[in-house]
Motif scaffolding. Structure first.
Motif, PDB file in Angstrom:
ATOM      1  N   LEU A  50       5.397   6.669 -14.977  1.00 52.51           N
ATOM      2  CA  LEU A  50       6.202   5.516 -14.593  1.00 52.51           C
ATOM      3  C   LEU A  50       7.018   5.049 -15.790  1.00 52.51           C
ATOM      4  O   LEU A  50       6.467   4.778 -16.858  1.00 52.51           O
TER       5      LEU A  50
ATOM      6  N   VAL B  15      -0.827   3.839 -16.239  1.00 47.04           N
ATOM      7  CA  VAL B  15      -0.130   4.328 -15.045  1.00 47.04           C
ATOM      8  C   VAL B  15       0.868   5.387 -15.499  1.00 47.04           C
ATOM      9  O   VAL B  15       2.010   5.097 -15.811  1.00 47.04           O
TER      10      VAL B  15
ATOM     11  N   ALA C 295       0.531  -0.006  -5.841  1.00 50.11           N
ATOM     12  CA  ALA C 295      -0.921   0.119  -5.695  1.00 50.11           C
ATOM     13  C   ALA C 295      -1.567   0.529  -7.015  1.00 50.11           C
ATOM     14  O   ALA C 295      -2.605  -0.019  -7.402  1.00 50.11           O
ATOM     15  N   LEU C 296      -0.962   1.466  -7.731  1.00 49.09           N
ATOM     16  CA  LEU C 296      -1.511   1.898  -9.015  1.00 49.09           C
ATOM     17  C   LEU C 296      -1.483   0.776 -10.058  1.00 49.09           C
ATOM     18  O   LEU C 296      -2.419   0.621 -10.837  1.00 49.09           O
TER      19      LEU C 296
ATOM     20  N   GLU D  62     -10.662   2.539  -0.818  1.00 48.66           N
ATOM     21  CA  GLU D  62     -11.087   3.742  -1.527  1.00 48.66           C
ATOM     22  C   GLU D  62     -12.500   4.161  -1.087  1.00 48.66           C
ATOM     23  O   GLU D  62     -12.755   5.342  -0.822  1.00 48.66           O
TER      24      GLU D  62
ATOM     25  N   LYS E  40      11.019   1.040 -14.347  1.00 48.86           N
ATOM     26  CA  LYS E  40      10.401   1.055 -13.018  1.00 48.86           C
ATOM     27  C   LYS E  40       9.170   0.151 -13.009  1.00 48.86           C
ATOM     28  O   LYS E  40       8.944  -0.581 -12.041  1.00 48.86           O
TER      29      LYS E  40
ATOM     30  N   LEU F  36      -8.170  -2.912  -2.026  1.00 51.98           N
ATOM     31  CA  LEU F  36      -7.847  -1.528  -2.403  1.00 51.98           C
ATOM     32  C   LEU F  36      -9.115  -0.745  -2.724  1.00 51.98           C
ATOM     33  O   LEU F  36      -9.251   0.421  -2.341  1.00 51.98           O
TER      34      LEU F  36
ATOM     35  N   LEU G 168       0.813  -1.211   0.000  1.00 45.57           N
ATOM     36  CA  LEU G 168       0.000   0.000   0.000  1.00 45.57           C
ATOM     37  C   LEU G 168       0.846   1.260   0.000  1.00 45.57           C
ATOM     38  O   LEU G 168       0.485   2.264  -0.602  1.00 45.57           O
ATOM     39  N   ASN G 169       1.952   1.206   0.692  1.00 43.70           N
ATOM     40  CA  ASN G 169       2.829   2.375   0.812  1.00 43.70           C
ATOM     41  C   ASN G 169       3.602   2.657  -0.470  1.00 43.70           C
ATOM     42  O   ASN G 169       4.070   3.769  -0.682  1.00 43.70           O
ATOM     43  N   ASP G 170       3.730   1.662  -1.328  1.00 39.55           N
ATOM     44  CA  ASP G 170       4.408   1.833  -2.609  1.00 39.55           C
ATOM     45  C   ASP G 170       3.379   2.322  -3.624  1.00 39.55           C
ATOM     46  O   ASP G 170       2.565   1.552  -4.137  1.00 39.55           O
ATOM     47  N   ARG G 171       3.403   3.613  -3.876  1.00 34.39           N
ATOM     48  CA  ARG G 171       2.418   4.238  -4.779  1.00 34.39           C
ATOM     49  C   ARG G 171       2.287   3.493  -6.097  1.00 34.39           C
ATOM     50  O   ARG G 171       1.198   3.235  -6.584  1.00 34.39           O
ATOM     51  N   TRP G 172       3.426   3.150  -6.693  1.00 37.20           N
ATOM     52  CA  TRP G 172       3.400   2.509  -8.004  1.00 37.20           C
ATOM     53  C   TRP G 172       2.800   1.122  -7.928  1.00 37.20           C
ATOM     54  O   TRP G 172       2.054   0.713  -8.819  1.00 37.20           O
TER      55      TRP G 172
END
Length: 100
Positions: free
Chosen positions: A46, A43, A23-24, A89, A50, A85, A17-21
């Motif tokens: 990015l 996305v 989660a996206l 939201e 990555k 997720l 969850l803390n890794d933005r990418w």
């Protein structure tokens, strides 16, 4: 019993969850195979390298599977995480409405 630290499972989940990418990527993947360039277009911001690194991490966690030549899809665990997720939201949206 006093909880002094999070358990390992909680730490792993919060790490994703803390890794933005991450989660996206999970939000934008489907159970059906998706080509990496289509995913990259969804996305924004990015780089391809990555994205490959994020996909490798999610594959290692068992949330994503390779589906052929640069195609990826959610696993059963990935679908379950994606649902969580979405629930997060919904909860966040409810909290925003409640604060106004």
């Amino acid at each position: 019993m006093v909880m002094r630290d999070l358990n390992i499972g909680t730490k792993v989940g919060l790490g994703v969850l803390n890794d933005r990418w991450a989660a996206l990527v999970l939000i934008n993947l489907k159970a059906a195979p998706t080509e990496i360039m289509n995913l990259r277009q969804r996305v924004r911001g990015l780089s391809t390298l990555k994205l490959l690194n994020v996909l490798a991490k999610l594959t290692e966690l068992g949330l994503v599977a390779t589906a052929g030549n640069y195609q990826f899809q959610l696993t059963t665990a990935g679908i379950s995480f994606q649902k969580q997720l979405h629930q997060l939201e919904v909860w966040g949206d409810q909290m925003i409405v409640a604060m106004h």
